[in-house]
Design a protein around this motif. Structure first.
Motif, PDB file in Angstrom:
ATOM      1  N   ILE A  21    -121.431  82.068 -96.288  1.00  0.00           N
ATOM      2  CA  ILE A  21    -120.542  82.995 -95.588  1.00  0.00           C
ATOM      3  C   ILE A  21    -119.517  82.231 -94.761  1.00  0.00           C
ATOM      4  O   ILE A  21    -118.327  82.557 -94.756  1.00  0.00           O
ATOM      5  CB  ILE A  21    -121.357  83.963 -94.713  1.00  0.00           C
ATOM      6  N   MET A  22    -119.944  81.181 -94.072  1.00  0.00           N
ATOM      7  CA  MET A  22    -119.023  80.377 -93.268  1.00  0.00           C
ATOM      8  C   MET A  22    -117.979  79.703 -94.159  1.00  0.00           C
ATOM      9  O   MET A  22    -116.812  79.590 -93.788  1.00  0.00           O
ATOM     10  CB  MET A  22    -119.790  79.342 -92.445  1.00  0.00           C
ATOM     11  N   PHE A  23    -118.375  79.246 -95.318  1.00  0.00           N
ATOM     12  CA  PHE A  23    -117.441  78.614 -96.245  1.00  0.00           C
ATOM     13  C   PHE A  23    -116.372  79.609 -96.698  1.00  0.00           C
ATOM     14  O   PHE A  23    -115.187  79.293 -96.718  1.00  0.00           O
ATOM     15  CB  PHE A  23    -118.206  78.051 -97.446  1.00  0.00           C
ATOM     16  N   PHE A  24    -116.786  80.822 -97.050  1.00  0.00           N
ATOM     17  CA  PHE A  24    -115.820  81.828 -97.484  1.00  0.00           C
ATOM     18  C   PHE A  24    -114.899  82.254 -96.349  1.00  0.00           C
ATOM     19  O   PHE A  24    -113.707  82.483 -96.558  1.00  0.00           O
ATOM     20  CB  PHE A  24    -116.539  83.046 -98.080  1.00  0.00           C
ATOM     21  N   LEU A  25    -115.417  82.350 -95.138  1.00  0.00           N
ATOM     22  CA  LEU A  25    -114.566  82.676 -94.000  1.00  0.00           C
ATOM     23  C   LEU A  25    -113.544  81.582 -93.736  1.00  0.00           C
ATOM     24  O   LEU A  25    -112.378  81.859 -93.435  1.00  0.00           O
ATOM     25  CB  LEU A  25    -115.417  82.917 -92.753  1.00  0.00           C
ATOM     26  N   LEU A  26    -113.958  80.342 -93.852  1.00  0.00           N
ATOM     27  CA  LEU A  26    -113.049  79.217 -93.661  1.00  0.00           C
ATOM     28  C   LEU A  26    -111.932  79.251 -94.702  1.00  0.00           C
ATOM     29  O   LEU A  26    -110.751  79.095 -94.357  1.00  0.00           O
ATOM     30  CB  LEU A  26    -113.821  77.893 -93.750  1.00  0.00           C
ATOM     31  N   LEU A  27    -112.276  79.477 -95.953  1.00  0.00           N
ATOM     32  CA  LEU A  27    -111.260  79.571 -96.999  1.00  0.00           C
ATOM     33  C   LEU A  27    -110.312  80.738 -96.747  1.00  0.00           C
ATOM     34  O   LEU A  27    -109.094  80.614 -96.916  1.00  0.00           O
ATOM     35  CB  LEU A  27    -111.921  79.738 -98.369  1.00  0.00           C
ATOM     36  N   PHE A  28    -110.853  81.855 -96.346  1.00  0.00           N
ATOM     37  CA  PHE A  28    -110.036  83.035 -96.082  1.00  0.00           C
ATOM     38  C   PHE A  28    -109.009  82.760 -94.987  1.00  0.00           C
ATOM     39  O   PHE A  28    -107.815  83.025 -95.153  1.00  0.00           O
ATOM     40  CB  PHE A  28    -110.941  84.213 -95.694  1.00  0.00           C
ATOM     41  N   PHE A  29    -109.440  82.180 -93.882  1.00  0.00           N
ATOM     42  CA  PHE A  29    -108.516  81.930 -92.780  1.00  0.00           C
ATOM     43  C   PHE A  29    -107.514  80.827 -93.102  1.00  0.00           C
ATOM     44  O   PHE A  29    -106.374  80.864 -92.651  1.00  0.00           O
ATOM     45  CB  PHE A  29    -109.285  81.612 -91.500  1.00  0.00           C
ATOM     46  N   LEU A  30    -107.887  79.861 -93.891  1.00  0.00           N
ATOM     47  CA  LEU A  30    -106.934  78.835 -94.299  1.00  0.00           C
ATOM     48  C   LEU A  30    -105.837  79.412 -95.189  1.00  0.00           C
ATOM     49  O   LEU A  30    -104.654  79.087 -95.039  1.00  0.00           O
ATOM     50  CB  LEU A  30    -107.644  77.700 -95.033  1.00  0.00           C
ATOM     51  N   ILE A  31    -106.215  80.256 -96.104  1.00  0.00           N
ATOM     52  CA  ILE A  31    -105.227  80.855 -97.006  1.00  0.00           C
ATOM     53  C   ILE A  31    -104.318  81.801 -96.237  1.00  0.00           C
ATOM     54  O   ILE A  31    -103.093  81.794 -96.413  1.00  0.00           O
ATOM     55  CB  ILE A  31    -105.940  81.567 -98.172  1.00  0.00           C
ATOM     56  N   ILE A  32    -104.870  82.618 -95.362  1.00  0.00           N
ATOM     57  CA  ILE A  32    -104.074  83.569 -94.595  1.00  0.00           C
ATOM     58  C   ILE A  32    -103.127  82.845 -93.652  1.00  0.00           C
ATOM     59  O   ILE A  32    -101.973  83.238 -93.487  1.00  0.00           O
ATOM     60  CB  ILE A  32    -104.986  84.542 -93.823  1.00  0.00           C
TER      61      ILE A  32
END
Length: 131
Positions: A21-32
Motif C-alpha cells: 500500500i505504501m509503495f502504491f501511495l508513493l507512486l501515486f503522489f509522484l505521478i500526481i
C-alpha cells in the motif's frame, strides 16, 4: 485432570500488505506531483545540451506560435507587456523572468521580448528542453 496448553495466543498485526500500500501511495503522489504544474502552457521549446534548473522565485512569460503573450497564464497584449511585467515584479526580491518561446518563431520576436528586460535591468532566462 485438565490438560494445560503451553501455547498462549499472541496478538499479531499483519504488516505484509502495508508495504504494498505504501509503495502504491508513493507512486501515486509522484505521478500526481509531476502532472500538477499550474503555470505551464504547452509548447515545443528550443533544445540545449545543458539545462539548469532554478528554485528561485520567477515569473513565467510564454509566447505561443500565433504570438500571444502570457504572463503566468494571463493573456497580455505586447503593447502592455512591459507595464504588466513591471507591476508583477517585486523589486525587493531576486526574481527572474523565464521566457518560454517556441523554437520555430523568428529571432526578432525573442529579441523584442528580451529588450524589455535590458531596458528595465531585469533578469531573463530562456527555457529550453534537453537534447
Amino acid at each position: 485432570m485438565s490438560i494445560k496448553r503451553k501455547r498462549r495466543f499472541h496478538a499479531e498485526v499483519a504488516t505484509s500488505s502495508l508495504s504494498d500500500i505504501m509503495f502504491f501511495l508513493l507512486l501515486f503522489f509522484l505521478i500526481i506531483s509531476t502532472l500538477a504544474n499550474p503555470n505551464v502552457i504547452k509548447m515545443t521549446l528550443p533544445k540545449a545540451k545543458s539545462n539548469e534548473k532554478t528554485n528561485k522565485q520567477y515569473i513565467s512569460l510564454s509566447v505561443t506560435e500565433d504570438k500571444k503573450f502570457y504572463l503566468d497564464k494571463q493573456v497580455v497584449p505586447f503593447e502592455e507587456l512591459e507595464t504588466t511585467l513591471l507591476s508583477k515584479l517585486d523589486m525587493e526580491k531576486d526574481q527572474t523572468v523565464i521566457v518560454r518561446i517556441p523554437f520555430n518563431l523568428q529571432v526578432q520576436d525573442l529579441v523584442d521580448v528580451l529588450q524589455i528586460g535590458v531596458k528595465n535591468n531585469l533578469k531573463f532566462v530562456i527555457a529550453t528542453s534537453p537534447k
